[in-house]
Design a protein around this motif. Structure first.
Motif, short mmCIF file in Angstrom:
data_model
loop_
_atom_site.label_atom_id
_atom_site.label_comp_id
_atom_site.label_asym_id
_atom_site.label_seq_id
_atom_site.Cartn_x
_atom_site.Cartn_y
_atom_site.Cartn_z
N ARG A 88 0.85 -1.66 0.07
CA ARG A 88 0.12 0.41 0.24
C ARG A 88 0.46 1.17 0.20
O ARG A 88 0.61 1.99 -0.48
N PHE A 89 2.25 2.02 1.34
CA PHE A 89 3.13 2.66 1.02
C PHE A 89 3.86 2.91 -0.51
O PHE A 89 3.23 4.05 -0.83
N SER A 90 3.96 1.48 -1.53
CA SER A 90 4.22 1.84 -2.06
C SER A 90 4.48 1.86 -3.59
O SER A 90 3.95 3.21 -4.32
N MET A 91 2.45 1.38 -3.41
CA MET A 91 1.15 2.56 -4.40
C MET A 91 0.90 3.82 -4.38
O MET A 91 1.51 4.74 -5.31
N ILE A 92 1.28 3.92 -2.84
CA ILE A 92 1.26 5.21 -2.58
C ILE A 92 2.06 6.16 -3.44
O ILE A 92 2.13 6.93 -4.29
N VAL A 93 3.63 6.26 -2.87
CA VAL A 93 4.94 7.08 -3.35
C VAL A 93 4.68 6.83 -5.09
O VAL A 93 5.50 7.73 -5.83
N LEU A 94 4.57 5.17 -5.28
CA LEU A 94 5.04 5.19 -7.00
C LEU A 94 3.76 5.80 -7.58
O LEU A 94 4.40 6.85 -8.66
N THR A 95 2.75 6.38 -7.52
CA THR A 95 1.92 7.27 -7.74
C THR A 95 1.70 8.18 -7.98
O THR A 95 2.16 9.53 -9.17
N ASP A 96 2.24 9.05 -6.69
CA ASP A 96 2.89 10.44 -6.42
C ASP A 96 4.54 10.61 -7.92
O ASP A 96 4.06 11.54 -8.29
N PHE A 97 4.52 9.40 -6.83
CA PHE A 97 6.22 9.80 -8.22
C PHE A 97 5.85 9.51 -9.91
O PHE A 97 6.43 10.54 -10.54
N MET A 98 5.32 9.04 -10.45
CA MET A 98 4.56 8.45 -11.69
C MET A 98 4.27 10.02 -11.87
O MET A 98 3.90 11.08 -13.10
N CYS A 99 3.48 11.31 -11.22
CA CYS A 99 2.45 11.71 -11.12
C CYS A 99 3.65 13.59 -11.72
O CYS A 99 3.45 14.14 -12.39
N TRP A 100 4.02 13.03 -10.39
CA TRP A 100 4.79 15.02 -10.22
C TRP A 100 5.98 14.31 -10.44
O TRP A 100 6.64 15.45 -11.27
N VAL A 101 7.26 13.41 -10.39
CA VAL A 101 8.34 13.64 -11.03
C VAL A 101 8.52 13.48 -12.43
O VAL A 101 9.57 14.35 -12.94
N PRO A 102 7.96 13.48 -13.49
CA PRO A 102 8.17 13.84 -14.70
C PRO A 102 8.08 15.24 -14.82
O PRO A 102 8.59 16.05 -16.28
N ILE A 103 7.03 16.02 -14.34
CA ILE A 103 6.32 17.20 -14.28
C ILE A 103 7.54 18.08 -14.05
O ILE A 103 7.98 19.10 -14.40
N ILE A 104 7.84 17.69 -12.89
CA ILE A 104 9.28 18.39 -11.78
C ILE A 104 10.49 18.50 -13.23
O ILE A 104 11.24 19.62 -13.17
N THR A 105 10.68 17.28 -13.32
CA THR A 105 11.86 16.84 -14.45
C THR A 105 11.82 17.57 -15.12
O THR A 105 12.78 18.77 -15.88
N VAL A 106 10.73 17.68 -16.00
CA VAL A 106 10.27 18.19 -17.69
C VAL A 106 10.45 20.00 -17.41
O VAL A 106 11.24 20.77 -17.76
#
Length: 760
Positions: free
Chosen positions: A642-660
């Protein structure tokens, strides 16, 4: 009488025959005409009249929209829509900027001769490069035609240095640290045609460097320390064709500076420090064809500064500091064909700015902040074939121009608000899922009686924030359908509407409120897990205050750019057709720091905290289980999942935006397709996933829903049985009490398995 009658009969017969013959002859002629004429006329097609923004194929059979011209796909039957697509004027400009030296081929030719200091070919072409020379070597014969002395230490050139070199045609003294040129230094070289003095330390140009009746055609003074061009600095250079003064420190050009250069065709003043163009700068340059003023600091042009340049065809003013184009700015340029104003700071264009350049063929206005201009600004440019803007939607002002670039930004195009069919479907799918899923969460959380009221309240607000993203997507999707196939003509109506600004505000509130709420939920879980016996846990009143403050703060953050503050300009939400303030293609548009704060500052800090908090929580839970010596491997695995799912979805959404966003701010170009997927799919995907992660996939929610369904079914069944029997009111009341007791019993049985309801 009989004979007379016969003659008369014969004459009548002949007349009748003649009449018949002529009539038939005429009829045949008419038949031929009728047969031939249509065939001949069938090849003479009337000129096809096309609507504004459409252009006829050469065969006059079809009109094609501007966006279909030169798009790489032949759609005219004769292929004429893909003809004349190469802008030769632009190619010529770049070729002139990066042209190789003429002597490059000679330096590496075969059959070279050499001595201790120089290499030569046929005793005419001498190359004494990087040999430490401080003067012209005596070994070079005066019969030399080409002499290259680059990368030496010749710092002074007097009048006698080139004595006897009457046949010399090409001389290169590049990169010598040359400081002083004495008057008359080149008087002894009457046949000299090319002189290159690049990469030296010349601070001034003394008069009388060249003799009268000299043959000089090409003069290169690039990368010296010149600060001004004095009067008659190039006197007697009547045959000069090309003059290059790139990368100096020139701040001023004195009157009569170019007197004596009446044959000059190309003038390069790139990378200097000119701040304006004065009326006297280019006097007497009546044959000048190309003028390069790239990367200066020019912000204004005096009226009639170009009146002498009657033959000028190419004017390059890119990378300067123009903020506006004024009426009559280019007066006198009646022969101009290529005008480049890219990478300036142009915010305003007056209606008659291009009034005197009716022969213009190619116009470059890209990388400027303006987004509108008077509707008739470009109408007088009837010969214009190529135009380049920063954004595709400004092509609305140039519908009469065959090739207008860009044709889209990856997300939108002149044809559709959302060009990609997959993204067009994604908008509706994510929008519907976001609205319905979060509505279900709100309904479920209101109906289910939960022990942790604070946590449930946070989830309700997260669902409300995510539902706003769904509303935003459905609004954009509906506008895409409404403007389908005709977006360009409706672009300004849409982007400058209150609805577009509202969409920008809603998307910003949704995005940032979702981030803030997820952080608050994480903080609440973190305190409950890491500090389970703390007396400072968040109560309902505190939770209400925090949530209200967050909504208020996010509303303020989102509305601030539309309050007319000059810092934000008019394009903060209107920069693209979906009204998002990501600013990927133009990262330094007005208000870019604010956009970076929203999408970089807040998101980076939030993701770091969430990742850290869930890691610490898992470690604490695992440590507690080990200390109690309990066998909870399955439970730990479930929590970790459950914790991994929360962090992973946040990563998939926010990190691409932050990087780009970071890459764009670093100056790198972001691909159109990546930008489109980022804006329409990646950014809003969390609004559809959060209901699953924080509510529907939790054990507590699933059990609560199942319990309510079973209890309601049981209650209805009992009610039906009681209605059909002779049971009285008292018995019915007792049955209801039994049902309520069953609910309490179910609650008691599930409490032992729901100790981690906050976590799960």
């Amino acid at each position: 009488m009989v004979m007379g009658a016969k003659k008369m009969s014969t004459i009548v017969s002949m007349v009748i025959f003649a009449s018949w013959f002529l009539c038939n002859k005429s009829t045949d002629a008419n038949m031929v005409t009728n047969k031939v004429a249509p065939t001949t006329l069938s090849h003479i097609q009337p000129s096809l009249v096309c609507s504004a923004g459409y252009f006829a194929c050469k065969d006059q059979l079809k009109c094609l929209h501007q966006r279909k011209q030169c798009d790489g796909v032949s759609q005219c039957e004769d292929g004429s829509d893909e003809e004349d697509c190469d802008n030769e004027l632009d190619d010529n400009m770049w070729n002139n900027l990066w042209r190789k030296r003429k002597d490059e081929a000679h330096k590496f030719s075969e059959k070279m001769c050499s001595d201790d200091l120089c290499e030569c070919k046929e005793a005419k072409f001498w190359y004494c490069v990087n040999t430490g020379l401080q003067k012209i070597p005596d070994t070079v014969p005066v019969t030399a035609v080409t002499l290259d002395l680059s990368a030496n230490h010749i710092s002074y050139l007097n009048q006698s240095a080139l004595r006897g070199f009457h046949n010399l045609k090409e001389l290169s003294l590049n990169d010598n640290g040359l400081r002083i040129l004495e008057a008359g230094a080149f008087h002894n070289c009457p046949e000299l045609e090319t002189l290159s003095l690049k990469l030296n330390r010349l601070e001034e140009l003394v008069p009388n460097l060249f003799a009268k009746n000299n043959s000089l055609k090409y003069l290169y003074l690039d990368q010296n320390w010149l600060t001004e061009i004095p009067a008659k600095a190039f006197d007697h250079l009547s045959k000069l064709i090309k003059l290059s003064l790139r990368r100096n420190r020139i701040k001023a050009i004195e009157p009569a500076a170019f007197y004596g250069t009446s044959s000059l065709v190309q003038l390069f003043l790139d990378n200097n420090m000119l701040t304006d163009i004065k009326r006297h700068y280019f006097e007497k340059l009546t044959n000048l064809g190309e003028l390069y003023l790239i990367n200066n600091k020019i912000s204004s042009i005096e009226p009639n500064s170009f009146v002498s340049l009657t033959q000028l065809q190419n004017l390059i003013l890119r990378q300067n500091r123009f903020t506006k184009l004024v009426n009559g700015m280019f007066a006198g340029l009646k022969s101009i064909q290529y005008l480049n104003l890219e990478e300036n700071q142009i915010e305003h264009i007056e209606e008659k700015s291009f009034m005197y350049v009716e022969n213009l063929i190619s116009l470059y206005l890209a990388d400027n902040p303006f987004r509108t201009m008077p509707p008739n600004t470009l109408k007088g440019l009837v010969n214009l074939k190529f135009i380049h803007f920063s954004v595709f939607y400004t092509c609305i002002y140039a519908l009469h121009v065959r090739v207008c670039n860009p044709k889209g930004d990856g997300l939108s195009s002149t044809k559709n608000l959302i060009e990609n069919p997959v993204l067009r479907v994604s908008v509706w799918v994510i929008g519907v899922v976001g609205v319905l899923g979060n509505c279900l969460v709100l309904l479920g959380r209101f109906c289910i009686n939960e022990d942790n009221k604070v946590h449930s309240f946070y989830i309700q607000n997260l669902a409300l924030a995510d539902m706003l993203m769904g509303v935003y997507l459905l609004t954009v999707g509906s506008k895409d359908m409404y403007y389908r196939e005709q977006y360009l003509s409706n672009d300004q109506q849409w982007r400058y509407s209150w609805l577009c600004n509202s969409c920008g505000v809603i998307s910003t509130i949704s995005t940032e409120m979702s981030v803030f709420t997820v952080v608050l939920i994480t903080l609440d879980r973190y305190i409950n897990v890491v500090y389970p016996f703390s007396l400072h846990k968040c109560g309902r009143k505190t939770a209400y205050f925090l949530i209200f403050s967050m909504w208020l703060a996010n509303f303020f953050l989102a509305v601030l750019p539309v309050l007319g503050i000059p810092y934000f300009g008019e394009q903060f939400y209107r920069n693209n057709a979906v009204c998002l303030p990501l600013h990927i293609h133009e990262p330094y548009i007005k208000g870019w720091e604010y956009s970076a704060f929203l999408f970089l500052g807040i998101n980076v800090l939030a993701f770091i905290f969430i990742s850290y908090a869930y890691f610490v929580m898992f470690c604490n839970i695992r440590k507690s289980a080990m200390s109690l010596r309990t066998n909870r491997e399955n439970h730990d695995h479930l929590i970790m999942k459950r914790f991994s799912m929360i962090v992973l979805t946040d990563f998939m959404c926010w990190v691409p935006i932050i990087t780009v966003k970071t890459v764009a701010l670093a100056g790198y170009q972001i691909g159109d397709n990546l930008y489109a997927w980022l804006a329409i799919f990646i950014l809003p995907i969390n609004s559809a996933l959060n209901p699953l992660i924080y509510t529907m996939m939790t054990t507590h929610f699933k059990r609560a829903v199942l319990k309510n369904v079973l209890v309601r079914a049981f209650f209805k069944m009992n009610q039906s049985d009681l209605t059909g029997s002779s049971c009285g009111v008292l018995r019915q009341h007792s049955c209801v009490q039994v049902t309520e007791l069953k609910i309490v019993a179910d609650d008691c049985r599930t409490k032992s398995t729901n100790k981690n309801a906050v976590i799960m």
